[in-house]
Write a protein that holds these residues in place. Structure first.
Motif, PDB file in Angstrom:
ATOM      1  N   MET A   1       0.858  -1.696   0.370  1.00  0.00           N
ATOM      2  CA  MET A   1       0.352  -0.107  -0.024  1.00  0.00           C
ATOM      3  C   MET A   1       0.804   0.954  -0.563  1.00  0.00           C
TER       4      MET A   1
ATOM      5  N   SER B   1      -5.474   8.554   1.092  1.00  0.00           N
ATOM      6  CA  SER B   1      -4.900   7.545  -0.084  1.00  0.00           C
ATOM      7  C   SER B   1      -3.530   6.749   0.823  1.00  0.00           C
ATOM      8  N   PRO B   2      -3.881   5.976   0.597  1.00  0.00           N
ATOM      9  CA  PRO B   2      -4.657   4.663  -0.201  1.00  0.00           C
ATOM     10  C   PRO B   2      -5.970   4.663   0.765  1.00  0.00           C
ATOM     11  N   ARG B   3      -6.713   4.211  -0.204  1.00  0.00           N
ATOM     12  CA  ARG B   3      -8.090   4.328   0.914  1.00  0.00           C
ATOM     13  C   ARG B   3      -8.553   3.485   2.196  1.00  0.00           C
ATOM     14  N   SER B   4      -7.742   2.042   1.635  1.00  0.00           N
ATOM     15  CA  SER B   4      -7.755   0.507   2.199  1.00  0.00           C
ATOM     16  C   SER B   4      -6.756   0.338   2.918  1.00  0.00           C
TER      17      SER B   4
ATOM     18  N   LEU C   1      -8.513   2.753   5.552  1.00  0.00           N
ATOM     19  CA  LEU C   1     -10.299   1.918   5.955  1.00  0.00           C
ATOM     20  C   LEU C   1      -9.374   0.739   6.944  1.00  0.00           C
ATOM     21  N   ILE C   2      -8.564   0.104   7.104  1.00  0.00           N
ATOM     22  CA  ILE C   2      -7.936  -0.394   7.802  1.00  0.00           C
ATOM     23  C   ILE C   2      -7.098  -0.855   9.015  1.00  0.00           C
TER      24      ILE C   2
END
Length: 109
Positions: free
Chosen positions: A44, A68-71, A74-75
């Motif tokens: 990431m 950014s990065p969104r993932s 979110l994690i």
């Protein structure tokens, strides 16, 4: 802590002056800029080019907050929902990986 303070300040400015001025906050994860211990193999991680694309894309939207990065964000937010002991354990693992990469990078330079 200073990044968090700036983020809160810009969110407040947006709420107060958002109809007259544009305030946007972009929260980046690690960027492969050569200034940190991260290299392209780290999960990431953004390239410098991708970070510039995110900035330019954000300027052309009405979004106020961008991650950014969104993932990755979110994690991290999901991890915060875990019990406190588990949350701090996972953060210590992440920090340990960061320190290990820092030491490895220092030896290579």
């Amino acid at each position: 802590a200073s990044k968090a303070a700036l983020s809160i300040a810009f969110e407040s400015l947006h709420r107060k002056f958002g109809k007259k001025y544009f305030f946007k906050t972009i929260h980046f994860g690690p960027i492969a800029s050569g200034m940190g211990p991260f290299n392209r193999k780290f999960p990431m991680i953004l390239s410098e080019k991708k970070a510039v694309e995110v900035i330019l894309d954000t300027l052309s939207t009405n979004k106020v907050l961008v991650y950014s990065p969104r993932s990755m964000f979110l994690i991290l937010r999901l991890i915060r929902l875990m019990p406190q002991a588990l949350y701090f354990y996972i953060l210590s693992l992440i920090e340990g990986t960061h320190l290990l990469l820092s030491k490895k990078n220092d030896k290579n330079t």
